[in-house]
Design a protein around this motif. Sequence first.
Motif, short mmCIF file in Angstrom:
data_model
loop_
_atom_site.label_atom_id
_atom_site.label_comp_id
_atom_site.label_asym_id
_atom_site.label_seq_id
_atom_site.Cartn_x
_atom_site.Cartn_y
_atom_site.Cartn_z
N UNK A 1 0.83 -1.21 0.00
CA UNK A 1 0.00 0.00 0.00
C UNK A 1 0.86 1.26 0.00
N UNK A 2 0.43 2.24 -0.79
CA UNK A 2 1.14 3.52 -0.82
C UNK A 2 0.60 4.42 0.28
N UNK A 3 1.42 5.31 0.78
CA UNK A 3 0.93 6.23 1.81
C UNK A 3 -0.08 7.21 1.21
N UNK A 4 -1.18 7.38 1.90
CA UNK A 4 -2.15 8.40 1.52
C UNK A 4 -1.97 9.55 2.52
N UNK A 5 -1.66 10.72 2.00
CA UNK A 5 -1.29 11.83 2.87
C UNK A 5 -2.40 12.88 2.91
N UNK A 6 -2.78 13.26 4.10
CA UNK A 6 -3.72 14.37 4.27
C UNK A 6 -2.98 15.46 5.03
N UNK A 7 -2.86 16.62 4.41
CA UNK A 7 -1.95 17.62 5.00
C UNK A 7 -2.54 19.01 4.91
N UNK A 8 -2.29 19.79 5.93
CA UNK A 8 -2.77 21.18 5.95
C UNK A 8 -1.88 21.95 6.93
N UNK A 9 -1.98 23.25 6.89
CA UNK A 9 -1.28 24.07 7.86
C UNK A 9 -2.32 24.70 8.78
#
Lengths: 647, 397
Positions: free
Chosen positions: A501-509
């Motif tokens: 599985x590939x990393x699923x990234x959820x990102x915000x500042x």
Amino acid sequence: MTEHVTADAAARRRYDIVIVGAGWAGSALAQRLGDKGWQVLVLEAGNGDTDTWPGFLDTLSTFRSAVAKVPNSAYRPNAAAPSPNVLDLAPVRNPRPGEPEFTAGGYFVQNGPLPYGTDYLRALGGTAMHWLGAVPRMRDEDFETRTRYGYGRDWPIGAAELQPWYAEAERLLGAAGHGQEQYDLGVVHDSRYEYPMQEIPRSYIDRYCKEAVEGEVITDPVAERDYTLTLYGLPQARNSTPNPRYRTDPPFRVRGAVGLPNFGERCVGNASCVPICPVQAKSLPLRIQAAFPRSVTVANRCVVTRVRRSGERSVSGVEYRTYTDPASPVSRSYVVEADVVVLAAHAIENARLLLFSELANGSGQVGRNLMDHPTVLSWALGAESKGPVGPFRGPGHTSGWEVFRFGEGRRRRAPFRIEIGNWGWGWATGAPMSNVATALGIGGDEHGEVRPDGVFGPELRRLLGSSVGRQLQLQLAVEQPADPGNRVTLDGRHRDAMGNPRPVITYDLSEHVRDGALAARAVAGEIFRRMGADDFTNHAPRDGVPPLGHFVHKGTDLAYSGAGHGAGTHIMGSDPATSVVDADQKTHEFDNLYAVGCGSMASVGTSNPTLTMMALALRSAERIHDSLATARRPVVIRTPDTTEATA
Amino acid sequence: MITATELHEKGFHVPRNLGELRTFLQAAMEVEHLTIPVYMTGMYTIRPGTNRTAYFAIRSVLMEEMLHMTLAANLLNAVGGRPRVGRAEFVGKYPAKLPFSSDDLPPVPLQHFSPEALRTFLRIEQPRSMTPPPQEGSGWTSIGQFYDALRQGVLQIVDREGERAVFPPGREHLQVGPDDFYNSGGEVFAVHDTKSALLALRVISEQGEGVSDTIWDSNDLIFKEERTLAHYFRFNEICTGRSYGPHDRPKDLPSGPLIDVSWEDTRPIHGDSKVADYERFASTSDVYARAVEFNSRYAALLTCLDRAFNGKPRVMALAVPTMLELRDRAGQLHHNPHPDPALAALGVFASPTFELGRPQFDAAAQAVDTDIALAGFETGEPVDLSALTPATGETFA
């Protein structure tokens, strides 16, 4: 040279410890535990050969022929153990309001509002192959921002406890620095501390900046506070001259290249530490590996897929797959057993492994709190009257302004460290190649034709001299605190070529970080003004195309770049309900499963994280040794009765 | 004439007293240095990015010649001598007669990377075991023989006059140590007694010609480093295009895997070119000015080394950037066609001439000493060259 075994050979026996990942943390742990006599197996997912002379030369050629000199540009892509690349991101032209302004290809799947613009490398030596080599310590207050300033998370241990481990890490990494200055900065506790090597000479740009604005008072409009600029040098893991005031018995010796015995120099100012130092002055984990004791076994091309659980509180080893042709999806699976399993595969890879193994996630925090140092770039041309500033000489940066990192201002906005860049506008605009292209008329007019106003010969040289020679760049690295919303998850639909599985990234500042970025940009602008430099910084969309990492905060266009400092995904804490690992980096839920690396950090402060990660790793090595030694002791110990025998 | 040539002409003998020993050591430094322009030319004429194995092999030998020169300086300082490097009498003229070798050998020219150049290199590094043993009073046969004479001389003089007389105290500050010299196979170390003196001589001769009839040097035995080929054999690998196998002996041809050597990836030069030849074309080619500048910077390098060997070891930190500058300057010359159109038409490139006379050294002494005064270079203190930055506001182009 380090000896490597095949995946088959590695699986043929049991070990005391299996370590996943041959980067800085994994190599340090393997060396320490191997030296204590434990049988250690290190599994590296990526290719080896970085530790050979032909491998090093190949890296150099790959870098030199790369069009975009990004951190991973020196290392060959590997489909079987893919790495994220900063080039995976692309901006969206005329984005719809409220929609992401970027798309992400490559290894990461990204579904957050903002891009996670940070990479790492899966190869022998890990991301350290392209690290810059900056090794600043964190200051006391960085470990307790929640208590002191009401944001982020506190650590279960403090700076005081880490001091000896910091010193040990600085010895192992081979750090060059100015002890007294770092004491004055408040990051070193011992007033008489000496670094193993004398500090790397400051750049001409450092001097230029110091002369221009040392002692100037700058108002931070967000924190609404005044700050006085004082330039501090940067400790670096780069060969300089051994410090005669460091321990004398034995004196510190500079370690040379890996793969060729008569090569490996001290820093001579080649400006390509990232992605590779052409004279091997920059410290690399390969140096530790070259000195591995016989008790350490290394196997490359072994992609660990799962940690195997054996009981309520124990794991039995790992499952891994090996590949021969990285381009084919074919791989073979093995299991190897060990008394202790250490994940040292990078924050995001560690989280991925724990999530896929469904282990140690009682807190629900695995993969959460993903951090980086969102870096706001500011660029300007020095005043023409002051002449060239001498960019593209020396390591990436050698000095910075540290005053915005500390103190009460942190309540109002995230703190930031101002790095004075030595590589012109390289990071911001792709200089000097972009300057050459512009001067030649490449890039074209609106019809895509080569512009007629291109120059060549002496005129090209003159133009480049005036456009490149005065380039100043400030890199303002903003602290990003632990935020559970920034996270790595897995989704069965997204898998790599091997099927992992590939990393699923959820990102915000967060608002606090955005406030920090806003303050950083304002401060940089003011510094340029005081220097009489011409500020060219522009974070606004151009022709409908926003820069990567673009956002508007309080009416100002801002943009950030990733710093390559992934952290926080198996966060450290004393409460198993809210954290993944304890202060020893042992998972709360398992007695013999450790997750080490920047993923354990509860905060990253404004320091490049490698040094702190190494201090933690060395401390954990000691704890792992203790736990193994304790487990091996017999329950009842009786001194043999010798009286009878002698009678 | 350099000391080494004078000594050579007196024929083979072992140094008989302290004075002769010092002369021999001064000659040793000159001999080590004599090879440097030769190897530099061979290395920097390789087209960038090609012949990497050859490039790094030559580079590694070059670095070790510098180590030998430094060890010889340490030894000379230890026996009460004074290394003299920053003067015209230190530098040979090319093609140069190789001292302490058979008089039948042709002089050593400056040559671009080519089979002929490699054959010259092999001649320079030829082990004693491949040359007939010398007779007292007869001519010299090899540099290895010269170092053996030095070794015998040290032993005999110490025997006669006592170790303390040969190695007087109070000269430790003159020694260049590993803090200031780095980046070669082996390591520099302080010489202060018979034992360290003999070790220095052993390192020099074994890196060059190998340990007792093997192809290997003694870096593993002495410095706990990886064992590497002695210089002669490193060059022989390039020359034959094949690497040595694990069981090869000095007299065998290499039997290991092939090495990628492409002799066409070179920039042919006319090694006998002199500054005076370039001057004739000064109006049409910048090569003349650049060649003059190269020589004056090379004089600066030797002057730095002179100061480093005479009480300021930290001046090595000024010598290294000068070496890098010379690398770039040599590269620039080799990139440009020979200013003589007739030669240029044959595909000949320009090259540094290594012509160093009194004027170059006088100018260099002044410049280098000014820099040293500015930067300090106190032993044990951090290196800081920032005071040397010219505040000229010089433009880029």
